[in-house]
Design a protein around this motif. Sequence first.
Motif, PDB file in Angstrom:
ATOM      1  N   PHE A  53       0.831  -1.209   0.000  1.00  0.00           N
ATOM      2  CA  PHE A  53       0.000   0.000   0.000  1.00  0.00           C
ATOM      3  C   PHE A  53       0.865   1.259   0.000  1.00  0.00           C
ATOM      4  CE2 PHE A  53      -1.466   3.298   2.996  1.00  0.00           C
ATOM      5  CZ  PHE A  53      -2.452   3.885   2.205  1.00  0.00           C
ATOM      6  N   ALA A  54       1.871   1.316   0.874  1.00  0.00           N
ATOM      7  CA  ALA A  54       2.729   2.502   0.961  1.00  0.00           C
ATOM      8  C   ALA A  54       3.493   2.724  -0.338  1.00  0.00           C
ATOM      9  CB  ALA A  54       3.699   2.348   2.141  1.00  0.00           C
ATOM     10  N   PHE A  55       3.989   1.638  -0.930  1.00  0.00           N
ATOM     11  CA  PHE A  55       4.741   1.766  -2.189  1.00  0.00           C
ATOM     12  C   PHE A  55       3.858   2.344  -3.292  1.00  0.00           C
ATOM     13  CE2 PHE A  55       5.648  -0.211  -6.325  1.00  0.00           C
ATOM     14  CZ  PHE A  55       6.903   0.316  -6.575  1.00  0.00           C
ATOM     15  N   HIS A  56       2.662   1.799  -3.446  1.00  0.00           N
ATOM     16  CA  HIS A  56       1.779   2.268  -4.522  1.00  0.00           C
ATOM     17  C   HIS A  56       1.280   3.689  -4.256  1.00  0.00           C
ATOM     18  CE1 HIS A  56       1.587  -1.286  -7.027  1.00  0.00           C
ATOM     19  NE2 HIS A  56       1.417  -2.037  -5.954  1.00  0.00           N
ATOM     20  N   LEU A  57       1.069   4.035  -2.994  1.00  0.00           N
ATOM     21  CA  LEU A  57       0.616   5.393  -2.692  1.00  0.00           C
ATOM     22  C   LEU A  57       1.694   6.412  -3.037  1.00  0.00           C
ATOM     23  CD1 LEU A  57      -1.551   7.228  -1.512  1.00  0.00           C
ATOM     24  CD2 LEU A  57      -0.535   6.866   0.751  1.00  0.00           C
ATOM     25  N   VAL A  58       2.945   6.106  -2.709  1.00  0.00           N
ATOM     26  CA  VAL A  58       4.045   7.016  -3.044  1.00  0.00           C
ATOM     27  C   VAL A  58       4.189   7.149  -4.557  1.00  0.00           C
ATOM     28  CG1 VAL A  58       6.554   7.312  -2.930  1.00  0.00           C
ATOM     29  CG2 VAL A  58       5.287   6.609  -0.894  1.00  0.00           C
ATOM     30  N   LEU A  59       4.133   6.025  -5.263  1.00  0.00           N
ATOM     31  CA  LEU A  59       4.272   6.065  -6.716  1.00  0.00           C
ATOM     32  C   LEU A  59       3.093   6.775  -7.364  1.00  0.00           C
ATOM     33  CD1 LEU A  59       5.909   5.282  -9.170  1.00  0.00           C
ATOM     34  CD2 LEU A  59       4.801   3.032  -9.155  1.00  0.00           C
ATOM     35  N   GLU A  60       1.888   6.562  -6.828  1.00  0.00           N
ATOM     36  CA  GLU A  60       0.707   7.238  -7.364  1.00  0.00           C
ATOM     37  C   GLU A  60       0.819   8.749  -7.186  1.00  0.00           C
ATOM     38  OE1 GLU A  60      -4.027   6.413  -6.985  1.00  0.00           O
ATOM     39  OE2 GLU A  60      -2.976   6.962  -5.136  1.00  0.00           O
ATOM     40  N   THR A  61       1.279   9.176  -6.022  1.00  0.00           N
ATOM     41  CA  THR A  61       1.466  10.609  -5.775  1.00  0.00           C
ATOM     42  C   THR A  61       2.488  11.202  -6.737  1.00  0.00           C
ATOM     43  OG1 THR A  61       0.959  10.250  -3.431  1.00  0.00           O
ATOM     44  CG2 THR A  61       2.026  12.323  -4.016  1.00  0.00           C
ATOM     45  N   ARG A  62       3.548  10.443  -7.000  1.00  0.00           N
ATOM     46  CA  ARG A  62       4.585  10.909  -7.920  1.00  0.00           C
ATOM     47  C   ARG A  62       4.048  11.005  -9.352  1.00  0.00           C
ATOM     48  NH1 ARG A  62       8.668  14.181  -8.790  1.00  0.00           N
ATOM     49  NH2 ARG A  62      10.185  13.360 -10.282  1.00  0.00           N
ATOM     50  N   LEU A  63       3.290  10.006  -9.781  1.00  0.00           N
ATOM     51  CA  LEU A  63       2.725  10.026 -11.137  1.00  0.00           C
ATOM     52  C   LEU A  63       1.741  11.182 -11.301  1.00  0.00           C
ATOM     53  CD1 LEU A  63       2.099   6.204 -11.737  1.00  0.00           C
ATOM     54  CD2 LEU A  63       3.837   7.638 -12.806  1.00  0.00           C
ATOM     55  N   ARG A  64       0.965  11.451 -10.276  1.00  0.00           N
ATOM     56  CA  ARG A  64       0.017  12.576 -10.350  1.00  0.00           C
ATOM     57  C   ARG A  64       0.759  13.897 -10.458  1.00  0.00           C
ATOM     58  NH1 ARG A  64      -2.541  15.658  -6.178  1.00  0.00           N
ATOM     59  NH2 ARG A  64      -4.387  16.727  -6.990  1.00  0.00           N
ATOM     60  N   ALA A  65       1.857  14.028  -9.708  1.00  0.00           N
ATOM     61  CA  ALA A  65       2.636  15.266  -9.772  1.00  0.00           C
ATOM     62  C   ALA A  65       3.266  15.462 -11.142  1.00  0.00           C
ATOM     63  CB  ALA A  65       3.724  15.246  -8.696  1.00  0.00           C
ATOM     64  N   MET A  66       3.534  14.370 -11.850  1.00  0.00           N
ATOM     65  CA  MET A  66       4.117  14.451 -13.191  1.00  0.00           C
ATOM     66  C   MET A  66       3.072  14.716 -14.264  1.00  0.00           C
ATOM     67  SD  MET A  66       6.746  11.218 -12.878  1.00  0.00           S
ATOM     68  CE  MET A  66       7.156  11.299 -14.639  1.00  0.00           C
ATOM     69  N   GLY A  67       1.789  14.739 -13.877  1.00  0.00           N
ATOM     70  CA  GLY A  67       0.727  14.998 -14.841  1.00  0.00           C
ATOM     71  C   GLY A  67       0.270  13.779 -15.605  1.00  0.00           C
ATOM     72  N   ALA A  68       0.611  12.571 -15.120  1.00  0.00           N
ATOM     73  CA  ALA A  68       0.236  11.356 -15.844  1.00  0.00           C
ATOM     74  C   ALA A  68      -1.266  11.124 -15.832  1.00  0.00           C
ATOM     75  CB  ALA A  68       0.940  10.143 -15.229  1.00  0.00           C
ATOM     76  N   PHE A  69      -1.967  11.663 -14.837  1.00  0.00           N
ATOM     77  CA  PHE A  69      -3.403  11.420 -14.738  1.00  0.00           C
ATOM     78  C   PHE A  69      -4.205  12.309 -15.681  1.00  0.00           C
ATOM     79  CE2 PHE A  69      -2.927   9.939 -10.056  1.00  0.00           C
ATOM     80  CZ  PHE A  69      -2.189   8.861 -10.505  1.00  0.00           C
ATOM     81  N   ASN A  70      -3.537  13.251 -16.325  1.00  0.00           N
ATOM     82  CA  ASN A  70      -4.229  14.122 -17.277  1.00  0.00           C
ATOM     83  C   ASN A  70      -4.296  13.507 -18.668  1.00  0.00           C
ATOM     84  OD1 ASN A  70      -4.460  16.095 -15.251  1.00  0.00           O
ATOM     85  ND2 ASN A  70      -2.452  16.956 -15.756  1.00  0.00           N
ATOM     86  N   CYS A  71      -3.631  12.363 -18.861  1.00  0.00           N
ATOM     87  CA  CYS A  71      -3.584  11.721 -20.173  1.00  0.00           C
ATOM     88  C   CYS A  71      -4.701  10.697 -20.299  1.00  0.00           C
ATOM     89  CB  CYS A  71      -2.236  11.026 -20.382  1.00  0.00           C
ATOM     90  SG  CYS A  71      -0.805  12.116 -20.197  1.00  0.00           S
ATOM     91  N   LEU A  72      -5.148  10.485 -21.518  1.00  0.00           N
ATOM     92  CA  LEU A  72      -6.121   9.438 -21.823  1.00  0.00           C
ATOM     93  C   LEU A  72      -5.394   8.254 -22.462  1.00  0.00           C
ATOM     94  CD1 LEU A  72      -9.064  11.543 -23.313  1.00  0.00           C
ATOM     95  CD2 LEU A  72      -8.819  10.681 -20.976  1.00  0.00           C
ATOM     96  N   ASN A  73      -5.908   7.062 -22.185  1.00  0.00           N
ATOM     97  CA  ASN A  73      -5.297   5.827 -22.717  1.00  0.00           C
ATOM     98  C   ASN A  73      -3.808   5.777 -22.357  1.00  0.00           C
ATOM     99  OD1 ASN A  73      -7.768   5.161 -23.892  1.00  0.00           O
ATOM    100  ND2 ASN A  73      -7.253   6.220 -25.789  1.00  0.00           N
ATOM    101  N   THR A  74      -3.516   5.985 -21.076  1.00  0.00           N
ATOM    102  CA  THR A  74      -2.133   6.051 -20.623  1.00  0.00           C
ATOM    103  C   THR A  74      -1.409   4.739 -20.887  1.00  0.00           C
ATOM    104  OG1 THR A  74      -2.836   7.566 -18.884  1.00  0.00           O
ATOM    105  CG2 THR A  74      -0.647   6.584 -18.658  1.00  0.00           C
ATOM    106  N   LEU A  75      -1.868   3.673 -20.288  1.00  0.00           N
ATOM    107  CA  LEU A  75      -1.343   2.319 -20.484  1.00  0.00           C
ATOM    108  C   LEU A  75      -2.508   1.349 -20.376  1.00  0.00           C
ATOM    109  CD1 LEU A  75       2.000   2.254 -18.434  1.00  0.00           C
ATOM    110  CD2 LEU A  75       1.768   1.951 -20.903  1.00  0.00           C
TER     111      LEU A  75
END
Length: 212
Positions: A53-75
């Motif tokens: 849980f901690a690993f994925h939460l840290v990585l999720e926060t990092r991906l959001r800060a990079m703007g990855a959640f603004n993309c469509l059809n990411t992966l």
Amino acid sequence: MADGVGRNAGRPKLSRYGENRATTDRVAPAHTARDTGSRGELLIGLVLLVAVFAFHLVLETRLRAMGAFNCLNTLFNADPGLTIEAITSGGGSNHISHPLLEYFFSIPIRIIAKLGSLVTGGGLDEAGTKLAIGMLVVPVAAGLQTFASLRLFRKLGLGLRSAVLLALLGSVAFGKIVLGSMPESYCLSALCICLAYLLFLHTRESRGLRIE
């Protein structure tokens, strides 16, 4: 009478129900060891749950800060921006594969945010609170799926070491690392599948069913 006492001297004593006291005394430590092993296994599972849980939460926060959640059809056709909106507020696109996704999480999240705002007298940012809670959903599901995988492997007869290694292997798989670290439904589906298998095995054991 003395001969009778001599003949019975070497025999184990029986309780009033005919149980062998010596045998009962020997069996008791086995139950204690089994209970200790179950508690140790539960502790290992909880440690894995928290770590994943901690690993994925840290990585999720990092991906959001990079703007990855603004993309469509990411992966793998993932739309994290639309999914987080569905989880937090019930909006976003219509998820055909998970038609209840907009309601299953958004309703309790909105209730919690509204209650928090009422308790703090309007000092709590409802939108920010909903987003913060919504960001926890998939990492929690990733940790629970690792815990459920460990229990599933143990139910299938694997040793504790092998079950832990397989659960860890599943946790570091590429799909799990990526899709368990962004708001999407894939990790939620994996958790549901694991729980369904666990329910099947538990039902089979409780009913005494066998597969010939």
